[in-house]
Motif scaffolding. Structure first.
Motif, short mmCIF file in Angstrom:
data_model
loop_
_atom_site.label_atom_id
_atom_site.label_comp_id
_atom_site.label_asym_id
_atom_site.label_seq_id
_atom_site.Cartn_x
_atom_site.Cartn_y
_atom_site.Cartn_z
N LEU A 188 42.42 13.95 59.33
CA LEU A 188 42.14 14.56 60.63
C LEU A 188 43.35 14.39 61.55
O LEU A 188 43.86 13.28 61.72
CB LEU A 188 40.91 13.90 61.27
N LEU A 189 43.81 15.50 62.09
CA LEU A 189 44.94 15.47 63.02
C LEU A 189 44.42 15.26 64.44
O LEU A 189 43.50 15.97 64.89
CB LEU A 189 45.72 16.78 62.94
N THR A 190 44.95 14.28 65.13
CA THR A 190 44.51 13.98 66.49
C THR A 190 45.72 13.93 67.43
O THR A 190 46.83 13.62 67.02
CB THR A 190 43.78 12.63 66.57
N GLY A 191 45.48 14.24 68.68
CA GLY A 191 46.53 14.21 69.68
C GLY A 191 46.16 13.30 70.84
O GLY A 191 44.98 13.19 71.19
N GLN A 192 47.16 12.67 71.41
CA GLN A 192 46.94 11.82 72.58
C GLN A 192 47.99 12.12 73.64
O GLN A 192 49.18 12.28 73.34
CB GLN A 192 47.02 10.34 72.21
N ILE A 193 47.52 12.20 74.88
CA ILE A 193 48.41 12.33 76.04
C ILE A 193 48.18 11.10 76.91
O ILE A 193 47.04 10.81 77.29
CB ILE A 193 48.09 13.59 76.86
N GLN A 194 49.23 10.36 77.19
CA GLN A 194 49.15 9.23 78.12
C GLN A 194 50.17 9.45 79.22
O GLN A 194 51.31 9.82 78.95
CB GLN A 194 49.42 7.90 77.43
N VAL A 195 49.74 9.19 80.45
CA VAL A 195 50.65 9.31 81.58
C VAL A 195 50.56 8.03 82.40
O VAL A 195 49.46 7.60 82.79
CB VAL A 195 50.32 10.54 82.45
#
Length: 227
Positions: free
Chosen positions: A167-174
């Protein structure tokens, strides 16, 4: 993704955690906040109300069976020190659902200035070749964005086919330093809906444009600490 749910609610979400100075942002209508501030005595009832909001077309069986899961998830997030946690649920325009999690927390900053903080964070994140880390400027001040895409293995016991799956997952952290307080706000979005990654990135950017520090728009952490 349906553009209807992407519309801003227009109502600021104010995070007023006693452990950190206040901050706020405006989220789209499809954000459903978990009751991370509920105490242990009211967590189940608060989670039941959350499931009714999350699944408005469900029934009593669905709400009651889902409530313990979300109560446990709320407890984990609360124990992790998160000040805000929400599930994003949006229609994909074809009868399906796009789902992601969005959390906000704060960490103590050892840096003297916001520029020093963003420089150090960007340098640290940039050491990982799997990260797309950039210094950015938001209306509320300097920040560091970090985007990563990872492939995870889902065990056979959790798949419909009974076979192990990737499973391909994405994360955005700011990371956004508070203007006049020794804290760094951390906004995190996680999703496996990678076919809508572009829209999710645009939506996250729009939310971050509304971030401000204080209990009302324009207030800074210094204003709150002095008042």
């Amino acid at each position: 993704m349906s553009t209807n749910n992407l519309k801003s609610s227009g109502i600021p979400t104010v995070i007023d955690d006693p452990a950190i100075p206040p901050l706020q942002f405006v989220a789209p209508e499809g954000f459903h906040a978990l009751p991370v501030d509920a105490d242990s005595d009211t967590r189940i009832s608060a989670a039941t109300e959350f499931t009714r909001e999350l699944f408005p077309e469900g029934d009593a069986h669905l709400w009651e069976s889902a409530a313990p899961f979300y109560a446990g998830l709320t407890e984990v997030f609360a124990d992790s020190g998160l000040a805000y946690s929400a599930m994003g649920v949006f229609g994909d325009g074809n009868g399906g659902v796009v789902h992601f999690s969005f959390t906000v927390g704060a960490i103590v900053s050892p840096y003297a200035t916001r520029d020093e903080a963003t420089e150090a964070i960007g340098r640290s994140l940039g050491r990982d070749p799997g990260n797309d880390s950039r210094r950015i400027t938001l209306p509320c001040g300097p920040a560091v964005s970090n985007i990563s895409v990872r492939e995870i293995t889902v065990g056979a016991e959790l798949t419909a086919t009974g076979d192990e799956a990737k499973l391909l997952t994405g994360q955005i952290q700011v990371f956004v330093p508070f203007p006049d307080a020794p804290f760094i706000a951390v906004f995190t979005l996680d999703t496996a809906a990678m076919e809508y990654w572009g829209e999710i990135c645009d939506m996250t950017a729009a939310v971050l444009e509304t971030v401000s520090f204080g209990s009302s728009p324009g207030d800074t952490a210094a204003d709150i600490m002095v008042s």
